[in-house]
Design a protein around this motif. Structure first.
Motif, PDB file in Angstrom:
ATOM      1  N   LEU A  13       0.848  -1.192   0.000  1.00 54.65           N
ATOM      2  CA  LEU A  13       0.000   0.000   0.000  1.00 54.65           C
ATOM      3  C   LEU A  13       0.882   1.241   0.000  1.00 54.65           C
ATOM      4  CD1 LEU A  13      -2.692   1.494   0.203  1.00 54.65           C
ATOM      5  CD2 LEU A  13      -2.588   1.212   2.699  1.00 54.65           C
ATOM      6  N   ASN A  14       0.787   2.033  -1.032  1.00 53.37           N
ATOM      7  CA  ASN A  14       1.519   3.301  -1.148  1.00 53.37           C
ATOM      8  C   ASN A  14       0.514   4.423  -0.936  1.00 53.37           C
ATOM      9  OD1 ASN A  14       2.997   5.528  -1.889  1.00 53.37           O
ATOM     10  ND2 ASN A  14       3.895   4.590  -3.705  1.00 53.37           N
ATOM     11  N   TYR A  15       0.429   4.929   0.313  1.00 51.64           N
ATOM     12  CA  TYR A  15      -0.641   5.855   0.688  1.00 51.64           C
ATOM     13  C   TYR A  15      -0.075   7.241   0.985  1.00 51.64           C
ATOM     14  CZ  TYR A  15      -4.952   7.488   2.914  1.00 51.64           C
ATOM     15  OH  TYR A  15      -6.093   8.184   3.225  1.00 51.64           O
ATOM     16  N   ASP A  16      -0.662   8.249   0.393  1.00 52.26           N
ATOM     17  CA  ASP A  16      -0.241   9.642   0.586  1.00 52.26           C
ATOM     18  C   ASP A  16      -0.856  10.179   1.877  1.00 52.26           C
ATOM     19  OD1 ASP A  16       0.427  12.292   0.428  1.00 52.26           O
ATOM     20  OD2 ASP A  16      -0.379  12.620  -1.588  1.00 52.26           O
ATOM     21  N   ASP A  17      -0.028  10.500   2.844  1.00 48.77           N
ATOM     22  CA  ASP A  17      -0.529  10.991   4.135  1.00 48.77           C
ATOM     23  C   ASP A  17      -1.143  12.384   4.056  1.00 48.77           C
ATOM     24  OD1 ASP A  17       0.138   8.668   5.486  1.00 48.77           O
ATOM     25  OD2 ASP A  17       2.209   9.338   5.849  1.00 48.77           O
ATOM     26  N   GLU A  18      -0.993  13.055   2.896  1.00 44.01           N
ATOM     27  CA  GLU A  18      -1.613  14.368   2.722  1.00 44.01           C
ATOM     28  C   GLU A  18      -3.118  14.246   2.469  1.00 44.01           C
ATOM     29  OE1 GLU A  18      -0.156  17.409   2.988  1.00 44.01           O
ATOM     30  OE2 GLU A  18       1.595  16.274   3.701  1.00 44.01           O
ATOM     31  N   ILE A  19      -3.568  13.051   2.198  1.00 43.10           N
ATOM     32  CA  ILE A  19      -5.008  12.849   1.975  1.00 43.10           C
ATOM     33  C   ILE A  19      -5.752  13.097   3.286  1.00 43.10           C
ATOM     34  CG2 ILE A  19      -6.797  11.167   1.358  1.00 43.10           C
ATOM     35  CD1 ILE A  19      -4.712   9.732  -0.363  1.00 43.10           C
ATOM     36  N   VAL A  68       1.856  -6.703  -6.177  1.00 43.48           N
ATOM     37  CA  VAL A  68       0.710  -5.860  -6.500  1.00 43.48           C
ATOM     38  C   VAL A  68       0.793  -4.626  -5.614  1.00 43.48           C
ATOM     39  CG1 VAL A  68      -1.802  -5.646  -6.467  1.00 43.48           C
ATOM     40  CG2 VAL A  68      -0.759  -7.799  -7.173  1.00 43.48           C
ATOM     41  N   THR A  69       0.720  -3.452  -6.218  1.00 40.07           N
ATOM     42  CA  THR A  69       0.854  -2.195  -5.472  1.00 40.07           C
ATOM     43  C   THR A  69      -0.424  -1.379  -5.589  1.00 40.07           C
ATOM     44  OG1 THR A  69       3.209  -2.153  -5.980  1.00 40.07           O
ATOM     45  CG2 THR A  69       2.234  -0.112  -5.174  1.00 40.07           C
ATOM     46  N   MET A  70      -0.935  -0.976  -4.424  1.00 38.19           N
ATOM     47  CA  MET A  70      -2.108  -0.092  -4.357  1.00 38.19           C
ATOM     48  C   MET A  70      -1.621   1.321  -4.055  1.00 38.19           C
ATOM     49  SD  MET A  70      -5.493   0.313  -4.281  1.00 38.19           S
ATOM     50  CE  MET A  70      -5.662   2.080  -4.593  1.00 38.19           C
ATOM     51  N   ILE A  71      -1.878   2.257  -4.958  1.00 40.47           N
ATOM     52  CA  ILE A  71      -1.397   3.635  -4.807  1.00 40.47           C
ATOM     53  C   ILE A  71      -2.591   4.560  -4.609  1.00 40.47           C
ATOM     54  CG2 ILE A  71      -0.165   5.534  -5.930  1.00 40.47           C
ATOM     55  CD1 ILE A  71       1.321   3.390  -7.571  1.00 40.47           C
ATOM     56  N   ALA A  72      -2.509   5.435  -3.608  1.00 41.51           N
ATOM     57  CA  ALA A  72      -3.523   6.462  -3.373  1.00 41.51           C
ATOM     58  C   ALA A  72      -2.806   7.790  -3.158  1.00 41.51           C
ATOM     59  CB  ALA A  72      -4.378   6.109  -2.161  1.00 41.51           C
ATOM     60  N   LYS A  73      -3.046   8.782  -4.026  1.00 36.82           N
ATOM     61  CA  LYS A  73      -2.348  10.066  -3.944  1.00 36.82           C
ATOM     62  C   LYS A  73      -3.335  11.228  -3.992  1.00 36.82           C
ATOM     63  CE  LYS A  73       2.082   8.776  -6.068  1.00 36.82           C
ATOM     64  NZ  LYS A  73       3.018   9.057  -7.197  1.00 36.82           N
ATOM     65  N   LEU A  74      -2.954  12.310  -3.314  1.00 38.41           N
ATOM     66  CA  LEU A  74      -3.725  13.538  -3.377  1.00 38.41           C
ATOM     67  C   LEU A  74      -3.283  14.328  -4.612  1.00 38.41           C
ATOM     68  CD1 LEU A  74      -5.690  15.613  -2.100  1.00 38.41           C
ATOM     69  CD2 LEU A  74      -3.707  16.572  -0.895  1.00 38.41           C
ATOM     70  N   VAL A  75      -4.227  14.637  -5.502  1.00 39.56           N
ATOM     71  CA  VAL A  75      -3.920  15.426  -6.703  1.00 39.56           C
ATOM     72  C   VAL A  75      -4.085  16.904  -6.421  1.00 39.56           C
ATOM     73  CG1 VAL A  75      -4.550  15.864  -9.114  1.00 39.56           C
ATOM     74  CG2 VAL A  75      -4.609  13.533  -8.217  1.00 39.56           C
ATOM     75  N   GLU A 103     -13.724  22.200  -0.132  1.00 42.55           N
ATOM     76  CA  GLU A 103     -14.149  20.877   0.345  1.00 42.55           C
ATOM     77  C   GLU A 103     -13.904  19.775  -0.691  1.00 42.55           C
ATOM     78  OE1 GLU A 103     -18.201  20.984   1.557  1.00 42.55           O
ATOM     79  OE2 GLU A 103     -17.721  21.700   3.564  1.00 42.55           O
ATOM     80  N   ASN A 104     -13.615  20.163  -1.916  1.00 42.79           N
ATOM     81  CA  ASN A 104     -13.429  19.167  -2.980  1.00 42.79           C
ATOM     82  C   ASN A 104     -11.996  18.646  -2.996  1.00 42.79           C
ATOM     83  OD1 ASN A 104     -16.075  19.319  -3.935  1.00 42.79           O
ATOM     84  ND2 ASN A 104     -15.597  21.080  -5.217  1.00 42.79           N
ATOM     85  N   VAL A 105     -11.871  17.318  -2.938  1.00 41.76           N
ATOM     86  CA  VAL A 105     -10.556  16.670  -2.944  1.00 41.76           C
ATOM     87  C   VAL A 105     -10.491  15.738  -4.152  1.00 41.76           C
ATOM     88  CG1 VAL A 105      -9.003  15.122  -1.711  1.00 41.76           C
ATOM     89  CG2 VAL A 105     -10.373  16.776  -0.445  1.00 41.76           C
ATOM     90  N   THR A 106      -9.482  15.934  -5.000  1.00 39.80           N
ATOM     91  CA  THR A 106      -9.272  15.042  -6.149  1.00 39.80           C
ATOM     92  C   THR A 106      -8.175  14.045  -5.797  1.00 39.80           C
ATOM     93  OG1 THR A 106      -9.878  16.807  -7.689  1.00 39.80           O
ATOM     94  CG2 THR A 106      -8.710  14.902  -8.601  1.00 39.80           C
ATOM     95  N   LEU A 107      -8.522  12.752  -5.855  1.00 40.97           N
ATOM     96  CA  LEU A 107      -7.579  11.693  -5.489  1.00 40.97           C
ATOM     97  C   LEU A 107      -7.270  10.831  -6.706  1.00 40.97           C
ATOM     98  CD1 LEU A 107      -9.134  10.500  -2.096  1.00 40.97           C
ATOM     99  CD2 LEU A 107      -7.360  12.220  -2.455  1.00 40.97           C
ATOM    100  N   TYR A 108      -6.032  10.368  -6.768  1.00 44.59           N
ATOM    101  CA  TYR A 108      -5.581   9.476  -7.837  1.00 44.59           C
ATOM    102  C   TYR A 108      -5.363   8.083  -7.250  1.00 44.59           C
ATOM    103  CZ  TYR A 108      -2.395   7.258 -11.192  1.00 44.59           C
ATOM    104  OH  TYR A 108      -1.793   6.390 -12.063  1.00 44.59           O
ATOM    105  N   PHE A 109      -5.963   7.084  -7.877  1.00 50.07           N
ATOM    106  CA  PHE A 109      -5.814   5.706  -7.428  1.00 50.07           C
ATOM    107  C   PHE A 109      -5.221   4.869  -8.563  1.00 50.07           C
ATOM    108  CE2 PHE A 109      -9.374   7.404  -4.975  1.00 50.07           C
ATOM    109  CZ  PHE A 109      -9.003   7.062  -3.682  1.00 50.07           C
ATOM    110  N   GLU A 110      -4.346   3.950  -8.186  1.00 54.25           N
ATOM    111  CA  GLU A 110      -3.746   3.063  -9.178  1.00 54.25           C
ATOM    112  C   GLU A 110      -3.471   1.700  -8.544  1.00 54.25           C
ATOM    113  OE1 GLU A 110       0.137   2.731 -12.187  1.00 54.25           O
ATOM    114  OE2 GLU A 110      -0.200   4.547 -10.985  1.00 54.25           O
ATOM    115  N   VAL A 111      -3.813   0.665  -9.267  1.00 50.89           N
ATOM    116  CA  VAL A 111      -3.476  -0.702  -8.865  1.00 50.89           C
ATOM    117  C   VAL A 111      -2.611  -1.282  -9.977  1.00 50.89           C
ATOM    118  CG1 VAL A 111      -4.340  -2.998  -8.314  1.00 50.89           C
ATOM    119  CG2 VAL A 111      -5.627  -0.987  -7.572  1.00 50.89           C
ATOM    120  N   LYS A 112      -1.347  -1.526  -9.674  1.00 47.60           N
ATOM    121  CA  LYS A 112      -0.450  -2.065 -10.699  1.00 47.60           C
ATOM    122  C   LYS A 112       0.144  -3.381 -10.225  1.00 47.60           C
ATOM    123  CE  LYS A 112       3.576   0.760  -9.328  1.00 47.60           C
ATOM    124  NZ  LYS A 112       4.586   1.725  -9.822  1.00 47.60           N
TER     125      LYS A 112
END
Length: 741
Positions: free
Chosen positions: A466-472, A503-510, A515-524
């Protein structure tokens, strides 16, 4: 329209002849050369007419008309007028057909030494009578035509028309003779066309005589000829006969196939632009011919003025005036006809579109109802399979039995997941699924998904990261259940096709805007990858790339379809990068709401409690005998006693007479449903917890269960640990609170 007397016409033609002797170079070519040129024009016209290229056929005839008139070739002019009339009849334009036929008739009156032209005129007139359903008059006109012409092509067309007339008057024997004669025709000009038309005539005849097998054979023969020679109208008619014959033969699948083809063929033939272009061109040519006649009248007026023939000038002026008035009337009439044809075509298209839409809606409703019913009916016996398997596994089976029971449990779980997948897609297709908006912690959701898939990953010797962005932001608003389904399907899919890899799960803050948050998700993953060709269909239902992949890796091929459909609910779209042998990457973006002002009063990580259910007494409402036994055994294993009610009315009676720590209420039962029974119980008992046990279907709504008075819902078949957890949270906790008070 008023015409001059025949002898005046002849004087006029002789005068023009003198002028054209010197002025018109065509005359010097000789009548033989002109006749050859006209024959070539007529041959091209026939080809275009049979291919349904009406505009080109009109152009060719216009060239023929100009050539014949400029060279004073009366025969050519008569032949051209006859063909103009025939072509307009094919277009369904009776007005213009009658106009040109009248022009041919007038010339034939003045030029009596042309029996072949008169024979063609009689044939076209027979076609006009046939179109007006004057069948016996049409036969008489054809008989007259046969005595005037020995042209093989014309006689073959007369034979075809005879067959059609005989069908109309139900003289099927004579019709069959006519059509069968044309099947083996040796026509130099229209051999294939006449054969195709003969097969169509026989196909119609066979339907009327209920010989559907022969009708299909003739229809197929006509289609083959139509496709080979670009006969668009004949292709449409053959397809219509095949649809009808197969329907009457009760071969509905083929009939539907041909009916779908009919719509496609009509769309390619009858377009608004094409109809307008053909109508405008036909009207333009008719108007030009009328104007030409006016010019002739003007020239004759000038000639007669010199001779001071005032009475004849008056007659000609009157004739010209009436001609102009007629032209204006025809113009207004034709404009109105164009509007009517356009409106008719639009109405036809609208009806076809509406019928197609209604058929699609009915098909969707049928599919929805079928899958809903099937999924519900499968869940009930599946509950027995999974329940009995669980009970047998807890009764210390032998090693050999345990292995078989585990295989049975795996098969049951697999079938349940498959049913859930189908039901999920069905709900999305039926617009019965909407995302909720509740507070959740994204990292917890992703961690739980990964934890639940660790066992599968270990079997494939694959590592999940799990590659998780703590800024989320910690507090997000959305539908955590549906997001979990998306991640489970994506990560589970990657694990299935990745062995000895990662298998890597990526979650990043774009970005974050208020109040609107755009998040990027990737499963590779580092798995087998997907070819470029397979990528085009990988998100379609039941697609896994190839049959070999399906056999080797198993699965239903619905996981990615569900992901795509669920993301559509969030206005997002799944994207893919992949290369064979080097792994795949699925990625997407989501726009969520954040709630940073929420204080973490309660930790997100909540441990499940172990409940001692011993001593609880519950009411089980269940109409299925096997399910009664299984539920009772599962309760008894935890020390829970129970009463059984086989329907809603018994449940109401038991609840009214006895005290229970909780009620397990089946929803789908004969008589009154579990929802109705719950509503009745709540009228006299507001306290006793009720858990809805249901093989939930598409039309079931959890909100309906809660609104009726249920405290919780458990779907059948269920995992035993989930079942016991729900009993503890509702029945045990309620009993504890009741005892404390």
């Amino acid at each position: 329209m008023i015409f001059l007397k025949p002898h005046h016409n002849r004087i006029y033609l002789l005068a023009l002849l003198g002028l054209f002797w010197f002025a018109n170079p065509l005359w010097s070519q000789g009548s033989e050369t002109i006749d050859e040129k006209l024959a070539q024009y007529f041959k091209e016209y026939t080809t275009y007419k049979n291919e349904g290229k009406i505009d080109k056929a009109l152009d060719i005839l216009d060239e023929a008309r100009k050539l014949s008139e400029n060279s004073l070739n009366e025969k050519g002019t008569i032949d051209t007028y006859n063909r103009f009339a025939l072509l307009n009849l094919q277009r369904g334009d009776t007005t213009n057909a009658e106009f040109f036929l009248a022009r041919a008739s007038k010339l034939l009156e003045d030029y009596k030494s042309y029996p072949s032209g008169e024979g063609f005129y009689k044939y076209v007139n027979a076609r006009l009578l046939y179109n007006s359903d004057l069948n016996f008059q049409a036969i008489k006109s054809l008989e007259e035509a046969k005595t005037l012409s020995n042209d093989r092509n014309l006689l073959n067309n007369m034979l075809l028309l005879e067959g059609l007339i005989f069908i109309n008057i139900e003289d099927y024997e004579k019709a069959a003779v006519s059509f069968n004669s044309l099947i083996v025709n040796t026509d130099d000009i229209e051999k294939a066309y006449l054969t195709a038309r003969a097969h169509l005539g026989l196909a119609d005849l066979n339907i009327r005589t209920e010989d559907y097998e022969e009708s299909i054979k003739n229809g197929l023969s006509a289609i083959a000829l139509a496709k080979a020679n670009n006969f668009s109208i004949e292709l449409l008619q053959a397809t219509e006969y095949l649809a009808k014959a197969n329907e009457l033969r009760q071969n509905y699948k083929l009939a539907l196939k041909y009916k779908e083809s009919i719509v496609e063929i009509k769309d390619s033939i009858f377009t608004l632009d094409k109809v307008k272009a053909e109508t405008n061109k036909a009207d333009k040519l008719a108007m030009e011919e009328a104007k030409t006649e006016i010019n002739r009248q003007d020239e004759r007026i000038a000639a007669l003025s010199e001779s001071a023939n005032r009475s004849e000038i008056t007659a000609i002026l009157t004739s010209a005036f009436l001609t102009i008035i007629s032209l204006l009337a025809v113009s207004l009439y034709r404009n109105n006809q164009i509007k009517l044809k356009t409106n008719d075509l639009l109405q036809t298209k609208n009806k076809e579109l509406q019928a197609a839409r209604d058929a699609a809606v009915q098909a969707m409703e049928a599919k929805t109802n079928f899958l809903s019913t099937v999924s519900h009916e499968l869940r009930t016996p599946l509950y027995a399979v999974t329940g009995l398997t669980h009970l047998l596994l807890e009764e210390n089976p032998s090693a050999n039995q345990k292995e078989h029971l585990k295989s049975l449990k795996f098969s049951g779980d697999y079938l349940l997941n498959f049913i859930n997948d189908i039901l999920q897609i069905n709900k999305i297709d039926a617009d019965k699924l909407e995302p909720s908006s509740i507070d959740f912690y994204l990292k917890k959701i992703l961690s739980e998904v990964i934890d639940s898939l660790q066992q599968s990953a270990k079997q494939n010797k694959t590592k999940i990261t799990l590659n998780y962005d703590d800024e989320i932001p910690q507090h997000l608003m959305s539908d955590p259940l549906k997001l979990s389904q998306i991640f489970i399907n994506l990560i589970g899919n990657s694990i299935k096709f990745t062995k000895n890899g990662e298998v890597t799960m990526i979650a990043k803050l774009v970005k974050k805007e208020e109040e609107n948050v755009t998040l990027y998700f990737e499963v590779k993953d580092t798995g087998i990858g997907i070819s470029h060709e397979q990528q085009q269909h990988i998100f379609d239902s039941f697609e896994q790339g190839s049959i070999q992949i399906n056999r080797e890796y198993g699965g239903t091929g619905l996981g990615l379809t569900i992901v795509k459909s669920l993301l559509g609910l969030f206005d997002s779209e799944i994207q893919l990068r992949s290369q064979e042998g080097k792994g795949s990457s699925f990625f997407f973006e989501l726009v969520l709401k954040s709630k940073d002002d929420i204080v973490d009063d309660i930790p997100f990580e909540m441990e499940q409690k172990e409940y001692d259910l011993n001593g609880l007494h519950v009411l089980v409402v269940e109409d299925n005998k096997i399910n009664q036994v299984i539920t009772k055994k599962m309760l008894n294993k935890r020390g829970v006693s129970c009463d059984i009610a086989e329907n809603g009315l018994e449940a109401i009676d038991h609840a009214n007479r006895n005290q229970y720590d909780g009620i397990l209420m089946d929803i789908h039962m004969p008589g009154i449903s579990g929802v109705e029974a719950t509503i009745e119980i709540r009228k006299f008992d507001r306290e006793t917890p009720i858990i809805a046990l249901t093989a939930i279907s598409l039309d079931d709504s959890l909100e309906t269960f809660y609104a009726a008075g249920c405290n919780d819902v458990v779907t059948k078949p269920f995992k035993p640990e989930v079942f016991y957890q729900k009993l503890g949270e509702n029945f045990f906790e309620h009993k504890q609170k009741k005892s404390a008070s």
